[in-house]
Design a protein around this motif. Structure first.
Motif, PDB file in Angstrom:
ATOM      1  N   LEU A   1       0.834  -1.191   0.000  1.00  0.00           N
ATOM      2  CA  LEU A   1       0.000   0.000   0.000  1.00  0.00           C
ATOM      3  C   LEU A   1       0.871   1.244   0.000  1.00  0.00           C
ATOM      4  O   LEU A   1       2.055   1.185   0.311  1.00  0.00           O
ATOM      5  N   LEU A   2       0.287   2.370  -0.344  1.00  0.00           N
ATOM      6  CA  LEU A   2       0.977   3.650  -0.284  1.00  0.00           C
ATOM      7  C   LEU A   2       0.441   4.405   0.925  1.00  0.00           C
ATOM      8  O   LEU A   2      -0.765   4.617   1.043  1.00  0.00           O
ATOM      9  N   ALA A   3       1.331   4.794   1.820  1.00  0.00           N
ATOM     10  CA  ALA A   3       0.952   5.569   3.001  1.00  0.00           C
ATOM     11  C   ALA A   3       1.213   7.040   2.722  1.00  0.00           C
ATOM     12  O   ALA A   3       2.241   7.401   2.144  1.00  0.00           O
ATOM     13  N   VAL A   4       0.276   7.894   3.119  1.00  0.00           N
ATOM     14  CA  VAL A   4       0.384   9.344   2.908  1.00  0.00           C
ATOM     15  C   VAL A   4       0.085  10.026   4.237  1.00  0.00           C
ATOM     16  O   VAL A   4      -0.899   9.693   4.900  1.00  0.00           O
ATOM     17  N   ARG A   5       0.954  10.979   4.631  1.00  0.00           N
ATOM     18  CA  ARG A   5       0.732  11.707   5.880  1.00  0.00           C
ATOM     19  C   ARG A   5       1.082  13.182   5.704  1.00  0.00           C
ATOM     20  O   ARG A   5       1.773  13.567   4.758  1.00  0.00           O
ATOM     21  N   ASP A   6       0.634  13.990   6.641  1.00  0.00           N
ATOM     22  CA  ASP A   6       0.909  15.421   6.672  1.00  0.00           C
ATOM     23  C   ASP A   6       2.307  15.633   7.236  1.00  0.00           C
ATOM     24  O   ASP A   6       2.618  15.160   8.330  1.00  0.00           O
ATOM     25  N   SER A   7       3.147  16.347   6.528  1.00  0.00           N
ATOM     26  CA  SER A   7       4.531  16.550   6.986  1.00  0.00           C
ATOM     27  C   SER A   7       4.599  17.379   8.258  1.00  0.00           C
ATOM     28  O   SER A   7       5.574  17.297   9.001  1.00  0.00           O
ATOM     29  N   LYS A   8       3.566  18.169   8.553  1.00  0.00           N
ATOM     30  CA  LYS A   8       3.562  18.981   9.771  1.00  0.00           C
ATOM     31  C   LYS A   8       3.233  18.151  11.009  1.00  0.00           C
ATOM     32  O   LYS A   8       3.428  18.603  12.122  1.00  0.00           O
ATOM     33  N   ASN A   9       2.703  16.942  10.814  1.00  0.00           N
ATOM     34  CA  ASN A   9       2.298  16.096  11.928  1.00  0.00           C
ATOM     35  C   ASN A   9       2.786  14.671  11.685  1.00  0.00           C
ATOM     36  O   ASN A   9       1.993  13.753  11.477  1.00  0.00           O
ATOM     37  N   ALA A  10       4.087  14.485  11.724  1.00  0.00           N
ATOM     38  CA  ALA A  10       4.679  13.180  11.405  1.00  0.00           C
ATOM     39  C   ALA A  10       4.234  12.078  12.356  1.00  0.00           C
ATOM     40  O   ALA A  10       4.218  10.907  11.987  1.00  0.00           O
TER      41      ALA A  10
END
Length: 74
Positions: free
Chosen positions: A45-54
């Motif tokens: 799967l591809l995980a995507v997150r907000d760089s401001k809230n690692a």
């Protein structure tokens, strides 16, 4: 998209997961980061997150769903 993304805590990362930031990112941390876990239930799967809230949650996409998102976005 064929399936909704799943929201999972990114603090429970398997060892060896490397988060990548876009080369278009600035020092302001106003972008997303992606990773491709290769072990465990997130493998493939591809995980995507907000760089401001690692330490915050990440969305998981199947490769087909992510491709569909990018196609629709363009």
């Amino acid at each position: 998209m064929s399936a909704l993304p799943r929201n999972v805590p990114s603090v429970i990362e398997p060892p060896g997961v490397q988060w990548l930031r876009s080369s278009y990112s600035t020092g302001a941390n106003n972008c997303v980061e992606t990773a491709r876990p290769d072990t465990g239930f997130r493998a493939g799967l591809l995980a995507v997150r907000d760089s401001k809230n690692a330490a915050g949650p990440a969305l998981l996409f199947s490769p087909e769903s992510w491709k569909g998102f990018l196609t629709a976005f363009r």
